[in-house]
Design a protein around this motif. Sequence first.
Motif, PDB file in Angstrom:
ATOM      1  N   LEU A 202      -6.441  -0.819   6.407  1.00 42.73           N
ATOM      2  CA  LEU A 202      -5.474  -1.323   7.390  1.00 42.73           C
ATOM      3  C   LEU A 202      -5.640  -2.818   7.616  1.00 42.73           C
ATOM      4  CD1 LEU A 202      -3.328  -0.741   9.638  1.00 42.73           C
ATOM      5  CD2 LEU A 202      -5.257  -0.354  11.195  1.00 42.73           C
ATOM      6  N   CYS A 203      -4.506  -3.504   7.755  1.00 44.78           N
ATOM      7  CA  CYS A 203      -4.487  -4.902   8.157  1.00 44.78           C
ATOM      8  C   CYS A 203      -3.396  -5.084   9.206  1.00 44.78           C
ATOM      9  CB  CYS A 203      -4.224  -5.816   6.955  1.00 44.78           C
ATOM     10  SG  CYS A 203      -4.049  -7.567   7.390  1.00 44.78           S
ATOM     11  N   VAL A 204      -3.728  -5.747  10.311  1.00 40.87           N
ATOM     12  CA  VAL A 204      -2.741  -6.029  11.364  1.00 40.87           C
ATOM     13  C   VAL A 204      -2.631  -7.542  11.499  1.00 40.87           C
ATOM     14  CG1 VAL A 204      -2.156  -5.745  13.805  1.00 40.87           C
ATOM     15  CG2 VAL A 204      -3.295  -3.876  12.567  1.00 40.87           C
ATOM     16  N   ALA A 205      -1.535  -8.105  10.984  1.00 37.62           N
ATOM     17  CA  ALA A 205      -1.353  -9.559  11.014  1.00 37.62           C
ATOM     18  C   ALA A 205       0.067  -9.905  10.581  1.00 37.62           C
ATOM     19  CB  ALA A 205      -2.354 -10.254  10.097  1.00 37.62           C
ATOM     20  N   HIS A 206       0.723 -10.792  11.327  1.00 37.04           N
ATOM     21  CA  HIS A 206       1.980 -11.362  10.853  1.00 37.04           C
ATOM     22  C   HIS A 206       1.661 -12.248   9.646  1.00 37.04           C
ATOM     23  CE1 HIS A 206       3.782  -9.696  14.333  1.00 37.04           C
ATOM     24  NE2 HIS A 206       3.487 -10.656  15.179  1.00 37.04           N
ATOM     25  N   THR A 207       2.636 -12.475   8.788  1.00 36.22           N
ATOM     26  CA  THR A 207       2.350 -13.170   7.531  1.00 36.22           C
ATOM     27  C   THR A 207       2.451 -14.695   7.642  1.00 36.22           C
ATOM     28  OG1 THR A 207       4.648 -12.878   6.778  1.00 36.22           O
ATOM     29  CG2 THR A 207       3.039 -11.195   6.137  1.00 36.22           C
ATOM     30  N   TYR A 208       1.730 -15.253   8.596  1.00 40.46           N
ATOM     31  CA  TYR A 208       1.562 -16.708   8.630  1.00 40.46           C
ATOM     32  C   TYR A 208       0.651 -17.104   7.469  1.00 40.46           C
ATOM     33  CZ  TYR A 208       3.461 -16.749  13.392  1.00 40.46           C
ATOM     34  OH  TYR A 208       4.260 -16.617  14.487  1.00 40.46           O
ATOM     35  N   ALA A 242       6.585 -15.628   1.488  1.00 39.96           N
ATOM     36  CA  ALA A 242       6.847 -15.840   0.057  1.00 39.96           C
ATOM     37  C   ALA A 242       5.609 -15.512  -0.778  1.00 39.96           C
ATOM     38  CB  ALA A 242       7.294 -17.279  -0.182  1.00 39.96           C
ATOM     39  N   GLN A 243       4.418 -15.948  -0.311  1.00 41.43           N
ATOM     40  CA  GLN A 243       3.177 -15.639  -1.021  1.00 41.43           C
ATOM     41  C   GLN A 243       2.903 -14.141  -1.015  1.00 41.43           C
ATOM     42  OE1 GLN A 243       0.684 -18.513   1.279  1.00 41.43           O
ATOM     43  NE2 GLN A 243      -0.158 -19.051  -0.717  1.00 41.43           N
ATOM     44  N   VAL A 244       3.206 -13.492   0.101  1.00 43.05           N
ATOM     45  CA  VAL A 244       3.010 -12.044   0.206  1.00 43.05           C
ATOM     46  C   VAL A 244       3.908 -11.319  -0.795  1.00 43.05           C
ATOM     47  CG1 VAL A 244       3.342 -10.035   1.711  1.00 43.05           C
ATOM     48  CG2 VAL A 244       2.209 -12.085   2.592  1.00 43.05           C
ATOM     49  N   GLU A 245       5.145 -11.742  -0.884  1.00 42.89           N
ATOM     50  CA  GLU A 245       6.083 -11.111  -1.811  1.00 42.89           C
ATOM     51  C   GLU A 245       5.633 -11.307  -3.254  1.00 42.89           C
ATOM     52  OE1 GLU A 245       8.483  -9.135  -1.270  1.00 42.89           O
ATOM     53  OE2 GLU A 245       8.594  -9.284   0.911  1.00 42.89           O
ATOM     54  N   GLU A 246       5.106 -12.476  -3.580  1.00 41.75           N
ATOM     55  CA  GLU A 246       4.599 -12.723  -4.934  1.00 41.75           C
ATOM     56  C   GLU A 246       3.451 -11.770  -5.264  1.00 41.75           C
ATOM     57  OE1 GLU A 246       3.486 -16.742  -5.736  1.00 41.75           O
ATOM     58  OE2 GLU A 246       5.424 -17.565  -5.109  1.00 41.75           O
ATOM     59  N   SER A 247       2.542 -11.618  -4.319  1.00 46.07           N
ATOM     60  CA  SER A 247       1.397 -10.733  -4.539  1.00 46.07           C
ATOM     61  C   SER A 247       1.839  -9.279  -4.665  1.00 46.07           C
ATOM     62  CB  SER A 247       0.385 -10.883  -3.400  1.00 46.07           C
ATOM     63  OG  SER A 247      -0.198 -12.166  -3.416  1.00 46.07           O
ATOM     64  N   LEU A 248       2.813  -8.893  -3.870  1.00 46.59           N
ATOM     65  CA  LEU A 248       3.332  -7.528  -3.958  1.00 46.59           C
ATOM     66  C   LEU A 248       3.996  -7.280  -5.309  1.00 46.59           C
ATOM     67  CD1 LEU A 248       4.863  -7.012  -0.394  1.00 46.59           C
ATOM     68  CD2 LEU A 248       2.917  -5.795  -1.374  1.00 46.59           C
ATOM     69  N   ALA A 249       4.732  -8.260  -5.792  1.00 47.61           N
ATOM     70  CA  ALA A 249       5.418  -8.108  -7.072  1.00 47.61           C
ATOM     71  C   ALA A 249       4.431  -7.937  -8.222  1.00 47.61           C
ATOM     72  CB  ALA A 249       6.316  -9.316  -7.320  1.00 47.61           C
ATOM     73  N   ALA A 250       3.252  -8.565  -8.100  1.00 43.01           N
ATOM     74  CA  ALA A 250       2.244  -8.488  -9.161  1.00 43.01           C
ATOM     75  C   ALA A 250       1.288  -7.315  -8.994  1.00 43.01           C
ATOM     76  CB  ALA A 250       1.450  -9.796  -9.197  1.00 43.01           C
ATOM     77  N   CYS A 251       1.385  -6.590  -7.893  1.00 40.87           N
ATOM     78  CA  CYS A 251       0.451  -5.498  -7.613  1.00 40.87           C
ATOM     79  C   CYS A 251       0.745  -4.286  -8.501  1.00 40.87           C
ATOM     80  CB  CYS A 251       0.550  -5.101  -6.138  1.00 40.87           C
ATOM     81  SG  CYS A 251      -0.594  -3.778  -5.675  1.00 40.87           S
ATOM     82  N   PRO A 252      -0.226  -3.812  -9.271  1.00 46.93           N
ATOM     83  CA  PRO A 252       0.006  -2.657 -10.150  1.00 46.93           C
ATOM     84  C   PRO A 252       0.166  -1.343  -9.391  1.00 46.93           C
ATOM     85  CG  PRO A 252      -2.305  -3.280 -10.179  1.00 46.93           C
ATOM     86  CD  PRO A 252      -1.593  -4.331  -9.386  1.00 46.93           C
ATOM     87  N   ALA A 253      -0.189  -1.331  -8.117  1.00 46.05           N
ATOM     88  CA  ALA A 253      -0.059  -0.115  -7.299  1.00 46.05           C
ATOM     89  C   ALA A 253       0.861  -0.399  -6.119  1.00 46.05           C
ATOM     90  CB  ALA A 253      -1.426   0.350  -6.823  1.00 46.05           C
ATOM     91  N   ARG A 254       1.996  -1.040  -6.430  1.00 49.85           N
ATOM     92  CA  ARG A 254       2.930  -1.430  -5.358  1.00 49.85           C
ATOM     93  C   ARG A 254       3.374  -0.234  -4.522  1.00 49.85           C
ATOM     94  NH1 ARG A 254       5.185  -2.140  -1.610  1.00 49.85           N
ATOM     95  NH2 ARG A 254       6.872  -3.583  -1.005  1.00 49.85           N
ATOM     96  N   ASP A 255       3.466   0.944  -5.146  1.00 48.95           N
ATOM     97  CA  ASP A 255       3.918   2.126  -4.416  1.00 48.95           C
ATOM     98  C   ASP A 255       2.883   2.619  -3.396  1.00 48.95           C
ATOM     99  OD1 ASP A 255       2.244   2.795  -6.605  1.00 48.95           O
ATOM    100  OD2 ASP A 255       2.909   4.877  -6.500  1.00 48.95           O
ATOM    101  N   ARG A 256       1.659   2.064  -3.457  1.00 51.04           N
ATOM    102  CA  ARG A 256       0.616   2.441  -2.498  1.00 51.04           C
ATOM    103  C   ARG A 256       0.415   1.382  -1.409  1.00 51.04           C
ATOM    104  NH1 ARG A 256      -4.003   3.482  -6.662  1.00 51.04           N
ATOM    105  NH2 ARG A 256      -5.342   3.366  -4.798  1.00 51.04           N
ATOM    106  N   VAL A 257       1.295   0.388  -1.370  1.00 55.11           N
ATOM    107  CA  VAL A 257       1.262  -0.631  -0.318  1.00 55.11           C
ATOM    108  C   VAL A 257       2.443  -0.384   0.620  1.00 55.11           C
ATOM    109  CG1 VAL A 257       1.287  -3.095   0.244  1.00 55.11           C
ATOM    110  CG2 VAL A 257       0.239  -2.306  -1.897  1.00 55.11           C
ATOM    111  N   HIS A 258       2.151  -0.223   1.883  1.00 54.08           N
ATOM    112  CA  HIS A 258       3.180   0.125   2.872  1.00 54.08           C
ATOM    113  C   HIS A 258       3.199  -0.931   3.976  1.00 54.08           C
ATOM    114  CE1 HIS A 258       3.002   4.107   0.935  1.00 54.08           C
ATOM    115  NE2 HIS A 258       1.686   3.944   1.006  1.00 54.08           N
TER     116      HIS A 258
END
Length: 382
Positions: A202-208, A242-258
């Motif tokens: 778990l992580c609780v943080a706005h994407t600043y 934008a950085q978060v979206e880049e990391s999500l796009a490169a994540c091999p287990a994107r379906d396990r990130v909610h």
Amino acid sequence: MRIGINTLFLVPGDVGGTEIYLRRNLLAMVADNPQDVFVLFTTLDNQGLFRDELKAFVNVEYVVLPFRAAIRPVRIICEQLLLPWYVWKSKVDVLWSPGYTAPALCSCPQAVTVHDLQYKSHPDDLSFLERITLDALVRTSCHQCEAVIAVSEFSKKEILRYGCAAEKKVHAVLEGVEPDFARPVTEDEAVQLPVAGNPYILCVAHTYPHKQVHLLIDAFSRLAEKIPHHLLLVGRPRRGEAQVEESLAACPARDRVHRLASLEYTELRSLYQQADVFVLPSEYEGFGLPILEALLAGVPVVTTDKASLPEVGGDCAVYVQQSCPEGFAQAIVDVLGKTSNERAEMIDRGMIWAQEFTWKKSAARTLHILRDTAGTLCTFQG
């Protein structure tokens, strides 16, 4: 005493930890000091929140300023030009501004809470115009107010480091944590999670940008094949999205990130208690309240050794010294690899530590400063 509270900064659900700070401190102050009158200067956005939360108390008065704080330029203008008139009319003995800024001119002594100077250390969180405006307002507030409250020793050092106020007027008052985070969630309170019964981080943080949520996603990408866990991110999109979206796009287990937006208090408590590990990858926090919430909820914590975080986590968190995906990945593996006895000892130690941080203590110390602040003018006039 008649104590004025400047709540004009608070847009419910939008200002993060500063909202919790004001609401919890105010509730404790009002409940523990029935002999004092608390005059809340509110806006059209937040008056309903306070009236509902404090409806049981007769020592609260409300003064509604006719504007919406969600429009920031309007809020700044009203705080500087309109609020002083309402304060004078309400005849308060002292005005406390818990959200970084205060009126430059006021008919009574003032105290302001400056939570951090993040805009100095991490300027990419704000636009150029926002930075120079905020800096001017914070510096003016610190200069004009008789007392400046910092929420940690780290924040106090930052205020002094950047020359915002003289040391004699800056007071460090640590925040508290809601004790209910330790209360086990009942079946009725449990949140239906998108992880479908799987273990999760778990992580609780706005994407600043300074929250570095993208580094946690990169760390998870390195671990995904080795662990069964999902990654649950709670927070709203901000300038680091934008950085978060880049990391999500490169994540091999994107379906396990909610991803979930900000939640109600009981829902957040449920998320903490069901997590296997909590990670706050932030480089800069004035206090870092989620660390205490997680510790009190019985969750092992991984965070950085930056800013106030070691002050808040003590020796009960696992600290990443170099903010990189590899560092976070290794720390998460270390926590997940602990034996049941080691994990239980870590959780017990964290809960005991977190219990020392209470809003009752925070409110009592803050009110003591407000009484002293009111006395400075009374003494002078006498």
